[in-house]
Scaffold this motif. Structure first.
Motif, short mmCIF file in Angstrom:
data_model
loop_
_atom_site.label_atom_id
_atom_site.label_comp_id
_atom_site.label_asym_id
_atom_site.label_seq_id
_atom_site.Cartn_x
_atom_site.Cartn_y
_atom_site.Cartn_z
N LYS A 184 -91.00 3.70 9.62
CA LYS A 184 -92.39 3.71 10.11
C LYS A 184 -92.62 2.56 11.07
N GLY A 185 -93.72 2.65 11.81
CA GLY A 185 -94.01 1.65 12.82
C GLY A 185 -94.29 0.28 12.22
N ARG B 7 -95.12 0.47 17.39
CA ARG B 7 -96.11 1.21 16.63
C ARG B 7 -96.03 2.71 16.86
N ASN B 8 -95.94 3.09 18.12
CA ASN B 8 -95.91 4.54 18.39
C ASN B 8 -94.64 5.18 17.84
N MET B 9 -94.84 6.41 17.39
CA MET B 9 -93.70 7.17 16.87
C MET B 9 -92.74 7.49 18.01
N VAL C 208 -88.92 5.01 15.94
CA VAL C 208 -89.84 5.01 14.81
C VAL C 208 -89.96 6.44 14.27
N ALA C 209 -89.66 6.62 13.02
CA ALA C 209 -89.89 7.85 12.25
C ALA C 209 -88.98 9.04 12.57
N GLY C 210 -88.28 9.01 13.70
CA GLY C 210 -87.28 10.06 13.92
C GLY C 210 -87.53 11.08 15.00
N THR C 211 -88.68 10.98 15.70
CA THR C 211 -88.86 11.93 16.80
C THR C 211 -88.26 11.36 18.08
N GLU D 55 -99.66 10.18 14.17
CA GLU D 55 -98.95 10.88 15.25
C GLU D 55 -98.03 11.90 14.61
N PHE E 262 -91.88 16.58 16.10
CA PHE E 262 -90.77 17.35 15.52
C PHE E 262 -89.46 16.66 15.89
#
Lengths: 265, 100
Positions: A35-36, A101-103, A134-137, B36, B39
């Protein structure tokens, strides 16, 4: 006589090994964040496998991040000078904090001020790319930035299993560099983020060619390297850049990219 | 006819499995939270359903905006933010795990 011969031999071997294997680190302990949050970077110019000498960084010309939503953000003001302790000496380095912060992907690029390498009487400038996520995208890890010297990844640099591989293309101002010479090194320790120091070496090289591994790109500037162990691997395309001179001396403008492999556990 | 349906199903199921839904939320520090959605293949989550659940009830619901984001006023008490991209593609994040 015997002693001085040994000394000469020793000196020349040190010069020979330090002539190779410089790596500009833009290091953060985890490049695949779940996570961010705010993360810390250490900017150290060293020999990450053997850690025999830490160079004094000459300064930083540019440091910025690129994200899909915010575009290019200047981060030069976030750099703070530190002293980084290697196994044998300390060198001038920097640290910085970054709000990831941003994904998605955050591509960090640092262009250091050219470093004068006395042993070779040349300047070295390693344009360095570190990609965190961040998070995997995915959204931008594969972008070509058109840098003077650049390794464009074809594998997500933060999403590599131990034992798999990394593929990249060596470019200069968007053009491929055929048969580029690439050095590969492993950060052979867990850098101590708190005390700004390297730790003990994890692995021993059976011979010098394993300390800094030399590989070559193919005719399309493309290379693949299988990653045997988890941790951080640096790839440096030597002299790939378009600038060839600095302050009247030869400049080796290199492209560095860092990738991190994770252990399967 | 049957064959066509079968192929259709296969395509649908493979594309559903090929990319997983992902969400990341952060506290804006101004009393609001931004989530946010996305995929694993990088495709946009714009227009995908999003809601806030408290005690099993949907207290806020809407859709991800054109930037695949949803901003909402932080509710009092425990809550979950849910990114709902269809069956098997729901991601839930507990409010207590959302930080600045």
């Amino acid at each position: 006589m015997k002693v001085s011969l040994v000394k000469v031999a020793l000196a020349s071997s040190i010069i020979a090994s330090s002539a190779l294997a410089h790596f500009q680190m833009v290091y953060t302990p985890n490049t695949a964040l779940t996570k961010g949050g705010t993360i810390e970077f250490k900017h150290v110019f060293t020999h990450p496998f053997a850690d025999e000498h830490t160079m004094d960084m000459a300064g930083v010309e540019e440091f910025y991040s690129i994200t899909e939503k915010k575009g290019k953000q200047d981060l030069k003001k976030t750099l703070k000078p530190i002293s980084w302790k290697g196994k044998h000496n300390s060198g001038k380095a920097y640290e910085s904090k970054y709000k990831a912060r941003n994904m998605g992907d955050h591509v960090l690029v640092m262009v250091p001020t050219p470093y004068y390498e006395k042993g070779e009487d040349i300047y070295i400038q390693q344009i360095t790319k570190t990609v965190i996520n961040v998070a995997g995208t995915p959204n931008g890890w594969d972008n070509e930035l058109g840098l003077k010297a650049e390794i464009v990844p074809l594998t997500k640099p933060y999403s590599i299993w131990e034992g798999s591989s990394f593929t990249g293309i060596v470019k200069s101002n968007g053009k491929v560099v055929p048969f580029a010479e690439i050095e590969v090194e492993y950060i052979n320790t867990t850098p101590d983020m708190k005390n700004n120091a390297m730790g003990p070496n994890k692995y021993e090289a059976p011979q010098d060619s394993f300390v800094t591994m030399g590989i070559k790109a193919n005719k399309d500037g493309e290379f693949t390297f299988a990653i045997p162990k988890a941790g951080f691997w640096g790839f440096c395309a030597l002299g790939a850049g378009s600038d060839k001179e600095y302050k009247g001396k030869e400049l080796s403008q290199d492209a560095v990219i860092w990738v991190e492999a994770k252990e399967m556990k | 006819m049957f064959k066509n349906i079968l192929i259709g199903l296969l395509i649908a199921s493979s594309s559903a499995f090929a990319h997983s839904a992902i969400m990341s939320c952060f506290d804006e520090g101004d009393g609001s939270v931004t989530c946010e959605g996305g995929f694993s293949d990088g495709s946009s989550a714009s227009g995908v359903k999003f809601y806030i659940e408290q005690d099993g009830k949907k207290v806020i619901s809407g859709k991800m905006n054109e930037d695949s984001e949803f901003n909402f006023k932080k509710p009092n008490g425990t809550y979950s933010a849910v990114f709902d991209a269809g069956e098997g593609h729901q991601v839930s994040i507990s409010g207590k795990d959302i930080t600045e």
